[in-house]
Design a protein around this motif. Structure first.
Motif, PDB file in Angstrom:
ATOM      1  N   SER A 177      40.295  -8.352   8.848  1.00 26.81           N
ATOM      2  CA  SER A 177      40.857  -9.344   7.934  1.00 26.81           C
ATOM      3  C   SER A 177      40.102 -10.651   8.085  1.00 26.81           C
ATOM      4  O   SER A 177      39.332 -10.843   9.039  1.00 26.81           O
ATOM      5  CB  SER A 177      42.338  -9.568   8.243  1.00 26.81           C
ATOM      6  OG  SER A 177      42.483 -10.191   9.515  1.00 26.81           O
ATOM      7  N   GLN A 193      37.219 -16.147   4.625  1.00 31.60           N
ATOM      8  CA  GLN A 193      37.618 -15.501   3.375  1.00 31.60           C
ATOM      9  C   GLN A 193      36.563 -15.709   2.290  1.00 31.60           C
ATOM     10  O   GLN A 193      36.214 -14.786   1.548  1.00 31.60           O
ATOM     11  CB  GLN A 193      38.963 -16.063   2.901  1.00 31.60           C
ATOM     12  CG  GLN A 193      39.521 -15.384   1.640  1.00 31.60           C
ATOM     13  CD  GLN A 193      39.966 -13.966   1.924  1.00 31.60           C
ATOM     14  OE1 GLN A 193      40.778 -13.718   2.818  1.00 31.60           O
ATOM     15  NE2 GLN A 193      39.437 -13.019   1.191  1.00 31.60           N
ATOM     16  N   LYS A 197      34.421 -12.627   0.576  1.00 35.37           N
ATOM     17  CA  LYS A 197      34.430 -12.372  -0.868  1.00 35.37           C
ATOM     18  C   LYS A 197      33.004 -12.295  -1.405  1.00 35.37           C
ATOM     19  O   LYS A 197      32.708 -11.487  -2.302  1.00 35.37           O
ATOM     20  CB  LYS A 197      35.215 -13.467  -1.584  1.00 35.37           C
ATOM     21  CG  LYS A 197      36.727 -13.365  -1.404  1.00 35.37           C
ATOM     22  CD  LYS A 197      37.446 -14.459  -2.176  1.00 35.37           C
ATOM     23  CE  LYS A 197      38.958 -14.317  -2.043  1.00 35.37           C
ATOM     24  NZ  LYS A 197      39.677 -15.402  -2.765  1.00 35.37           N
ATOM     25  N   GLU A 200      31.680  -8.967  -0.534  1.00 36.42           N
ATOM     26  CA  GLU A 200      32.266  -7.957  -1.429  1.00 36.42           C
ATOM     27  C   GLU A 200      31.563  -7.963  -2.787  1.00 36.42           C
ATOM     28  O   GLU A 200      31.223  -6.906  -3.346  1.00 36.42           O
ATOM     29  CB  GLU A 200      33.759  -8.225  -1.599  1.00 36.42           C
ATOM     30  CG  GLU A 200      34.448  -7.193  -2.483  1.00 36.42           C
ATOM     31  CD  GLU A 200      35.796  -7.652  -2.997  1.00 36.42           C
ATOM     32  OE1 GLU A 200      36.426  -6.878  -3.735  1.00 36.42           O
ATOM     33  OE2 GLU A 200      36.203  -8.789  -2.685  1.00 36.42           O
ATOM     34  N   LEU A 207      36.581  -3.914   0.030  1.00 39.40           N
ATOM     35  CA  LEU A 207      37.922  -4.490   0.179  1.00 39.40           C
ATOM     36  C   LEU A 207      38.973  -3.399   0.073  1.00 39.40           C
ATOM     37  O   LEU A 207      38.948  -2.578  -0.840  1.00 39.40           O
ATOM     38  CB  LEU A 207      38.161  -5.541  -0.900  1.00 39.40           C
ATOM     39  CG  LEU A 207      39.593  -6.084  -1.022  1.00 39.40           C
ATOM     40  CD1 LEU A 207      40.000  -6.826   0.239  1.00 39.40           C
ATOM     41  CD2 LEU A 207      39.709  -6.970  -2.248  1.00 39.40           C
ATOM     42  N   LEU A 209      43.420  -2.908   0.733  1.00 37.46           N
ATOM     43  CA  LEU A 209      44.679  -3.623   0.882  1.00 37.46           C
ATOM     44  C   LEU A 209      45.589  -2.860   1.839  1.00 37.46           C
ATOM     45  O   LEU A 209      45.757  -1.649   1.710  1.00 37.46           O
ATOM     46  CB  LEU A 209      45.375  -3.786  -0.473  1.00 37.46           C
ATOM     47  CG  LEU A 209      44.596  -4.556  -1.545  1.00 37.46           C
ATOM     48  CD1 LEU A 209      45.398  -4.609  -2.840  1.00 37.46           C
ATOM     49  CD2 LEU A 209      44.253  -5.953  -1.065  1.00 37.46           C
ATOM     50  N   GLU A 218      47.805  -7.360   2.933  1.00 33.70           N
ATOM     51  CA  GLU A 218      46.716  -7.969   3.698  1.00 33.70           C
ATOM     52  C   GLU A 218      45.375  -7.460   3.174  1.00 33.70           C
ATOM     53  O   GLU A 218      45.170  -6.255   2.992  1.00 33.70           O
ATOM     54  CB  GLU A 218      46.851  -7.605   5.178  1.00 33.70           C
ATOM     55  CG  GLU A 218      45.756  -8.228   6.053  1.00 33.70           C
ATOM     56  CD  GLU A 218      45.859  -7.783   7.498  1.00 33.70           C
ATOM     57  OE1 GLU A 218      45.732  -8.650   8.386  1.00 33.70           O
ATOM     58  OE2 GLU A 218      46.070  -6.579   7.746  1.00 33.70           O
ATOM     59  N   HIS A 219      44.447  -8.386   2.908  1.00 32.66           N
ATOM     60  CA  HIS A 219      43.109  -8.029   2.472  1.00 32.66           C
ATOM     61  C   HIS A 219      42.259  -7.710   3.702  1.00 32.66           C
ATOM     62  O   HIS A 219      42.160  -8.524   4.618  1.00 32.66           O
ATOM     63  CB  HIS A 219      42.462  -9.174   1.687  1.00 32.66           C
ATOM     64  CG  HIS A 219      43.068  -9.400   0.343  1.00 32.66           C
ATOM     65  ND1 HIS A 219      44.391  -9.769   0.170  1.00 32.66           N
ATOM     66  CD2 HIS A 219      42.526  -9.310  -0.906  1.00 32.66           C
ATOM     67  CE1 HIS A 219      44.642  -9.889  -1.131  1.00 32.66           C
ATOM     68  NE2 HIS A 219      43.536  -9.612  -1.803  1.00 32.66           N
ATOM     69  N   TYR A 221      38.388  -6.017   5.065  1.00 37.84           N
ATOM     70  CA  TYR A 221      37.021  -5.805   4.614  1.00 37.84           C
ATOM     71  C   TYR A 221      36.285  -4.917   5.611  1.00 37.84           C
ATOM     72  O   TYR A 221      36.445  -5.047   6.824  1.00 37.84           O
ATOM     73  CB  TYR A 221      36.285  -7.140   4.485  1.00 37.84           C
ATOM     74  CG  TYR A 221      36.886  -8.054   3.446  1.00 37.84           C
ATOM     75  CD1 TYR A 221      36.385  -8.101   2.154  1.00 37.84           C
ATOM     76  CD2 TYR A 221      37.983  -8.864   3.753  1.00 37.84           C
ATOM     77  CE1 TYR A 221      36.938  -8.932   1.188  1.00 37.84           C
ATOM     78  CE2 TYR A 221      38.554  -9.704   2.801  1.00 37.84           C
ATOM     79  CZ  TYR A 221      38.020  -9.727   1.533  1.00 37.84           C
ATOM     80  OH  TYR A 221      38.577 -10.556   0.578  1.00 37.84           O
TER      81      TYR A 221
END
Length: 228
Positions: A177, A193, A197, A200, A207, A209, A218-219, A221
């Protein structure tokens, strides 16, 4: 004024290559070469001037960071650029805390080292004026060590931070996360974050969830290697 460089690497062949690279960059000169902590300390003591050390981390009688700590203990504020195969986040963080100005991961091409040296030269030129600094001047001093924006890296993104987050995610076992990235790298959660991104969007992170019992998902990766 020419910048005098001490090249420190346990491998004599690598030391010779790095020294040759340094000599190709205008404004830099190799003052000496060493292959251990003890030899490097001796060279710093005997040479008339050492402005910058290109420093490997893995040395036969200690580590590069131990060498930096000993130099500081002796009152030698010589600048340091780490040039090493050590790529774990803990070592990168420790180098930052010991005052290393740049960190270059082996193996690298001449262009990679040249970029670091040119950034260091910009920093020295920026600092030559001395005196007090307003905020704009402080920003310029810190910005002098930043490499030009890499192709594909949006304006306002730091190549150093992007690389730190990338290494952390790539070295993880499974997904992370933004909060976990922040804790491992020392950046804020919001910064982590933002760079996640970016990874991504460029296809280097996937990504997913994770849904809990309540609240927003919760995101997370996960690093995505490049396809052949």
């Amino acid at each position: 004024m020419t910048i005098e460089v001490l090249v420190v690497d346990d491998d004599p062949r690598v030391a010779r290559v790095n020294a040759a690279y340094v000599e190709k960059v205008p404004g830099f000169r190799v003052a000496g070469v060493a292959h251990s902590v003890g030899e490097a300390l001796g060279r710093v003591a005997e040479l008339p001037r050492v402005d910058l050390i290109l420093l490997d981390h893995y040395l036969p009688d200690g580590t590069g960071l131990e060498l930096v700590a000993e130099l500081r203990r002796r009152g030698r504020p010589t600048d340091v650029i780490m040039v090493t195969a050590a790529r774990d986040v803990a070592t990168v963080q420790a180098a930052m805390r010991h005052g290393a100005l740049q960190y270059l991961v082996k193996p690298f091409a001449f262009a990679g080292l040249r970029t670091k040296l040119e950034a260091y030269a910009r920093l020295r030129r920026t600092l030559e004026g001395g005196g007090e600094a307003e905020q704009a001047e402080v920003d310029r001093i810190f910005g002098a060590l930043s490499a030009p924006t890499e192709p594909g890296l949006p304006k306002g993104h730091s190549p150093t931070t992007a690389e730190l987050v990338r290494r952390c995610l790539r070295g993880a076992e499974g997904s992370l996360s933004a909060q976990e990235i922040a804790e491992r790298t020392g950046v804020s959660r919001q910064t982590a974050q933002r760079y996640l991104k970016l990874l991504e969007r460029t296809g280097r992170a996937r990504l997913t969830l994770r849904y809990g019992e309540a609240g927003r998902p919760e995101h997370r990766y996960e690093w995505q290697p490049r396809t052949p």
